[in-house]
Design a protein around this motif. Structure first.
Motif, PDB file in Angstrom:
ATOM      1  N   SER A 227      31.468  48.542  50.881  1.00 34.23           N
ATOM      2  CA  SER A 227      30.749  47.369  50.971  1.00 34.23           C
ATOM      3  C   SER A 227      31.739  46.323  51.446  1.00 34.23           C
ATOM      4  N   ASP A 228      31.244  45.110  51.634  1.00 31.95           N
ATOM      5  CA  ASP A 228      32.077  44.142  51.966  1.00 31.95           C
ATOM      6  C   ASP A 228      32.822  43.217  50.774  1.00 31.95           C
ATOM      7  N   LEU A 229      32.277  43.651  49.639  1.00 29.42           N
ATOM      8  CA  LEU A 229      32.957  43.173  48.323  1.00 29.42           C
ATOM      9  C   LEU A 229      34.362  43.498  48.156  1.00 29.42           C
ATOM     10  N   LYS A 230      34.973  42.259  47.865  1.00 29.11           N
ATOM     11  CA  LYS A 230      36.396  42.539  47.703  1.00 29.11           C
ATOM     12  C   LYS A 230      37.120  41.962  46.330  1.00 29.11           C
ATOM     13  N   VAL A 231      37.913  42.738  45.789  1.00 29.93           N
ATOM     14  CA  VAL A 231      38.760  42.262  44.570  1.00 29.93           C
ATOM     15  C   VAL A 231      40.277  42.243  44.939  1.00 29.93           C
ATOM     16  N   ASN A 232      41.218  41.746  43.824  1.00 28.31           N
ATOM     17  CA  ASN A 232      42.266  41.812  44.271  1.00 28.31           C
ATOM     18  C   ASN A 232      43.017  43.403  43.990  1.00 28.31           C
ATOM     19  N   HIS A 233      43.519  44.017  44.936  1.00 28.41           N
ATOM     20  CA  HIS A 233      43.905  45.331  45.114  1.00 28.41           C
ATOM     21  C   HIS A 233      44.644  45.713  43.915  1.00 28.41           C
ATOM     22  N   ASP A 234      45.822  44.901  43.711  1.00 31.53           N
ATOM     23  CA  ASP A 234      46.889  45.212  42.829  1.00 31.53           C
ATOM     24  C   ASP A 234      46.435  45.084  41.362  1.00 31.53           C
TER      25      ASP A 234
ATOM     26  N   PHE B  13      43.116  45.288  40.345  1.00 29.71           N
ATOM     27  CA  PHE B  13      42.275  46.294  39.965  1.00 29.71           C
ATOM     28  C   PHE B  13      42.865  47.686  39.587  1.00 29.71           C
ATOM     29  N   LYS B  14      43.821  48.145  40.610  1.00 26.41           N
ATOM     30  CA  LYS B  14      44.262  49.323  40.350  1.00 26.41           C
ATOM     31  C   LYS B  14      45.459  49.485  38.898  1.00 26.41           C
ATOM     32  N   SER B  15      46.011  48.235  38.666  1.00 27.02           N
ATOM     33  CA  SER B  15      46.627  48.111  37.499  1.00 27.02           C
ATOM     34  C   SER B  15      45.636  48.393  36.167  1.00 27.02           C
ATOM     35  N   SER B  16      44.499  47.686  36.246  1.00 25.35           N
ATOM     36  CA  SER B  16      43.539  47.572  35.155  1.00 25.35           C
ATOM     37  C   SER B  16      43.014  48.914  34.914  1.00 25.35           C
ATOM     38  N   LEU B  17      42.740  49.812  36.121  1.00 24.43           N
ATOM     39  CA  LEU B  17      41.931  50.900  36.020  1.00 24.43           C
ATOM     40  C   LEU B  17      42.913  52.097  35.399  1.00 24.43           C
TER      41      LEU B  17
ATOM     42  N   ASN C 287      43.189  53.328  50.613  1.00 21.99           N
ATOM     43  CA  ASN C 287      42.571  52.454  51.755  1.00 21.99           C
ATOM     44  C   ASN C 287      41.555  51.518  51.209  1.00 21.99           C
ATOM     45  N   HIS C 288      40.991  51.757  50.118  1.00 23.23           N
ATOM     46  CA  HIS C 288      39.727  51.028  49.625  1.00 23.23           C
ATOM     47  C   HIS C 288      39.723  50.591  48.339  1.00 23.23           C
ATOM     48  N   LEU C 289      40.896  50.238  47.955  1.00 29.29           N
ATOM     49  CA  LEU C 289      41.128  49.895  46.368  1.00 29.29           C
ATOM     50  C   LEU C 289      40.539  48.372  46.242  1.00 29.29           C
ATOM     51  N   SER C 290      40.425  47.748  47.250  1.00 28.58           N
ATOM     52  CA  SER C 290      40.165  46.374  47.093  1.00 28.58           C
ATOM     53  C   SER C 290      38.258  46.285  47.023  1.00 28.58           C
ATOM     54  N   ASP C 291      37.940  47.467  47.576  1.00 27.61           N
ATOM     55  CA  ASP C 291      36.340  47.499  47.694  1.00 27.61           C
ATOM     56  C   ASP C 291      35.959  48.121  46.334  1.00 27.61           C
ATOM     57  N   PRO C 292      35.271  47.441  45.403  1.00 28.68           N
ATOM     58  CA  PRO C 292      35.044  47.991  44.042  1.00 28.68           C
ATOM     59  C   PRO C 292      33.883  49.030  44.380  1.00 28.68           C
ATOM     60  N   VAL C 293      32.947  48.864  45.083  1.00 30.24           N
ATOM     61  CA  VAL C 293      31.890  49.959  45.334  1.00 30.24           C
ATOM     62  C   VAL C 293      32.395  51.267  45.869  1.00 30.24           C
ATOM     63  N   ALA C 294      33.572  51.181  46.876  1.00 35.41           N
ATOM     64  CA  ALA C 294      34.173  52.163  47.460  1.00 35.41           C
ATOM     65  C   ALA C 294      34.664  53.010  46.360  1.00 35.41           C
TER      66      ALA C 294
ATOM     67  N   ALA D 197      37.801  52.867  24.344  1.00 37.05           N
ATOM     68  CA  ALA D 197      39.335  53.154  24.682  1.00 37.05           C
ATOM     69  C   ALA D 197      39.383  52.805  26.246  1.00 37.05           C
ATOM     70  N   LEU D 198      38.607  53.095  27.151  1.00 36.33           N
ATOM     71  CA  LEU D 198      38.433  52.858  28.570  1.00 36.33           C
ATOM     72  C   LEU D 198      38.105  51.186  28.670  1.00 36.33           C
ATOM     73  N   LEU D 199      37.262  50.685  27.957  1.00 37.10           N
ATOM     74  CA  LEU D 199      37.100  49.411  28.560  1.00 37.10           C
ATOM     75  C   LEU D 199      38.031  48.387  27.753  1.00 37.10           C
ATOM     76  N   GLU D 200      38.696  48.831  26.735  1.00 34.13           N
ATOM     77  CA  GLU D 200      39.995  48.048  25.858  1.00 34.13           C
ATOM     78  C   GLU D 200      41.084  47.942  26.720  1.00 34.13           C
ATOM     79  N   GLY D 201      41.291  49.188  27.374  1.00 37.93           N
ATOM     80  CA  GLY D 201      42.345  49.343  28.428  1.00 37.93           C
ATOM     81  C   GLY D 201      42.220  48.802  29.585  1.00 37.93           C
ATOM     82  N   PHE D 202      40.924  48.413  29.947  1.00 37.30           N
ATOM     83  CA  PHE D 202      40.726  47.909  31.495  1.00 37.30           C
ATOM     84  C   PHE D 202      41.245  46.344  30.899  1.00 37.30           C
ATOM     85  N   ILE D 203      40.640  45.771  30.114  1.00 43.21           N
ATOM     86  CA  ILE D 203      40.574  44.182  30.277  1.00 43.21           C
ATOM     87  C   ILE D 203      41.781  43.811  29.271  1.00 43.21           C
ATOM     88  N   ASP D 204      42.764  44.819  28.863  1.00 40.14           N
ATOM     89  CA  ASP D 204      44.074  44.405  28.137  1.00 40.14           C
ATOM     90  C   ASP D 204      44.988  44.144  29.074  1.00 40.14           C
ATOM     91  N   LYS D 205      44.913  44.743  30.338  1.00 38.95           N
ATOM     92  CA  LYS D 205      45.951  44.622  31.283  1.00 38.95           C
ATOM     93  C   LYS D 205      46.180  43.276  31.812  1.00 38.95           C
TER      94      LYS D 205
END
Length: 591
Positions: A382-389, A391-395, A444-451, A583-591
């Protein structure tokens, strides 16, 4: 000590006779003589063909009665478990089906009791004018020449091949001398070796009277009547075991056990893989795959036969049999590989012969695995964008938080489920973490949340089984779809995507709702709160409250719904799936 159990039968019941009655009632093509425990083929015209009779002790089903049918045995007689039938029983089989003009071949496994009893009947039948030959089958390579110089090798799963080939040869009109000669040639070119995780247990016999195999050992070369084999500990890797078995079956350096010469580069052969009784179909086919991968012969087998041919009740093992077709042809030009194979391929209605009969040309064609049409399918972008670093860190933090929680989740699921929830979730988490490091598309697509969602969904589908894997895959697929419809990645857009993914996606395929003691007790409050408040932290608090509520709930969905109510009372055990998602939800927003 094994945990093997048997059903409790009526006092003094003859379980062998009951077995034959069951076979008789399910097979309209056979006749039955209960007093003598003889099953015979009603349709075979023995006035026009050589009669094939076999038998021996029970406990080796489908051997022997299961092989009575067209192009196979004409009659089979059963003794008690692991004990030869009496001469009276055997003579009943001979007189029921044998023709004095065409003759009879009696096939037995090479055990003392069988050879003596069937041999005695053969001699008595000759005095009454019957033409009879007896063929003791001896294909075991575990028994060395010196070890049993007087008795010789035991008869194992190769017996089934002899039954099938000679049965078809007889039905094709071959006379007694030809059938007998072919039988001896096959017998002389068979090698079989078995391995088992444990001995067998016999119905009606106390378990304490049986010497079972220890927990971390197997037996190689054991007999089918609980005769001990060579103990190996610890249990070897399946490939190591199979290579060792082939070495013992084929190595010319072992003068004690080298019974059949094989030219490893040029000989044609048949491969038979036998379930000794207690191996599941899933594992038997898996074993077969490893056997084929480790074949030391250059040519592919002309036939691969996989089934329970000659068993030892419930022994959890398998055996490998090789039949050298090239040697047979060299010894007698009348028995080409194609001829012998045509006898194997002839169809039969005998219920114990389970390999399907295929035409020879089907076996001869090259067979290759088909490449998946999904191999080159690109994930959705998609054309949607998020902060690459970020997003990866939270995931990564979400997945690692889940992995830390895995032992606790597994403990919960062991007590109120089937014990695999933690392992399933960990399998998915580890697969995603590995992909984040190695998958080129993800990198190559970590800034695209849909991808990212599209690729993660594929990984979840491949790495997570069961209900939870399906639920995660459906929800993530729907989330990607609804996120793609948004104009940006604001919290408002994300909340709409989550709401659509749950109510117009996942809920179309499951009746699970909050209050049913599933991961939905975490997911639904999270989505509802996020949609209402557009606040991730508030949504996670709602998710935690929903997860904690499962401690007081009786399961309405999933495997836990089958657990007795008493397992949940005062247990304070939350739903394992709900804990994993939290655990997944808490880990994602706690970063």
């Amino acid at each position: 000590m094994t945990l093997a159990k048997h059903w409790k039968y009526n006092e003094n019941e003859d379980i062998v006779l009951s077995n034959l009655k069951g076979l008789f009632h399910s097979n309209p093509s056979v006749g039955f003589i209960p007093n003598e425990k003889v099953i015979f083929n009603k349709s075979s015209n023995t006035d026009e063909k050589v009669t094939l009779i076999s038998g021996g002790g029970a406990g080796h089903e489908p051997m022997h009665a299961g092989f009575v049918g067209d192009n196979l045995l004409d009659a089979a007689v059963s003794g008690a478990i692991f004990a030869s039938p009496s001469t009276k029983q055997i003579m009943a089989a001979v007189k029921t089906k044998s023709n004095k003009d065409k003759g009879t071949l009696i096939i037995v496994k090479n055990y003392t009791g069988d050879v003596l009893h069937f041999g005695l009947v053969a001699e008595r039948a000759k005095t009454e004018g019957y033409k009879v030959e007896i063929l003791p089958v001896a294909d075991d390579v575990a028994v060395g020449r010196t070890q049993n110089e007087m008795v010789g090798r035991r008869g194992l799963a190769g017996t089934a091949l002899i039954h099938k080939i000679l049965g078809a040869a007889s039905a094709s009109g071959s006379d007694l001398e030809i059938v007998y000669d072919l039988g001896n040639l096959i017998n002389g070119n068979l090698v079989t070796l078995g391995a088992s995780l444990d001995r067998t247990s016999v119905p009606g016999k106390a378990l304490e009277d049986i010497e079972f195999t220890q927990a971390n050992e197997i037996e190689l070369g054991l007999g089918i009547h609980n005769e001990p084999g060579h103990k190996i500990s610890p249990i070897p890797n399946i490939d190591e075991l199979i290579k060792d078995m082939f070495e013992k079956m084929l190595s010319p350096s072992d003068k004690e056990r080298h019974y059949v010469d094989f030219d490893l580069k040029n000989d044609e052969y048949v491969l038979l893989i036998n379930n000794i009784g207690g191996t599941s179909s899933l594992e038997l086919n898996a074993v077969a795959s490893h056997v084929i991968n480790n074949l030391p012969l250059s040519k592919k087998p002309k036939r691969v036969l996989i089934s329970d041919f000659v068993t030892s009740l419930n022994a959890p093992g398998f055996s490998i049999t090789l039949l050298n077709l090239t040697n047979i042809h060299k010894a007698n030009n009348n028995f080409s590989a194609e001829k012998v194979l045509s006898f194997i391929d002839m169809p039969t209605n005998a219920p114990g012969w389970k390999p399907k009969s295929y035409q020879g040309k089907e076996w001869d064609c090259e067979r290759e695995v088909t490449e998946s049409p999904m191999k080159n399918v690109e994930p959705v972008t998609s054309d949607l964008k998020v902060n690459h670093d970020v997003f990866k860190s939270s995931l990564v933090n979400a997945l690692q938080t889940l992995l830390k929680k895995e032992p606790e989740i597994t403990d919960y699921d062991t007590r109120v489920g089937d014990g695999d929830c933690g392992e399933t979730l960990a399998g998915g988490a580890n697969a995603i973490l590995k992909a984040l490091d190695n998958d080129k598309f993800l990198k190559n697509h970590l800034s695209d949340p849909v991808a990212v969602l599209s690729r993660i969904t594929e990984i979840v589908e491949d790495s997570m089984g069961g209900t939870s894997g399906g639920i995660y895959s459906i929800f993530l697929t729907a989330l990607g779809k609804f996120l793609q419809q948004q104009k940006d990645t604001s919290i408002s857009s994300i909340s709409k995507a989550f709401h659509g993914a749950l109510y117009d996606g996942l809920f179309k395929y499951t009746k699970a709702r909050a209050g049913g003691r599933t991961l939905v007790d975490t997911l639904q409050p999270f989505v509802d709160s996020l949609y209402k408040s557009n606040d991730l932290k508030e949504a996670v608090k709602a998710a935690k409250k929903g997860c904690d509520s499962t401690k007081e709930l009786q399961a309405k969905f999933g495997r836990a719904s089958y657990v007795d109510d008493s397992e949940f009372k005062n247990s304070s055990i939350p739903d394992p799936g709900a804990v994993g998602l939290l655990a997944l939800l808490e880990g994602f927003i706690d970063k």
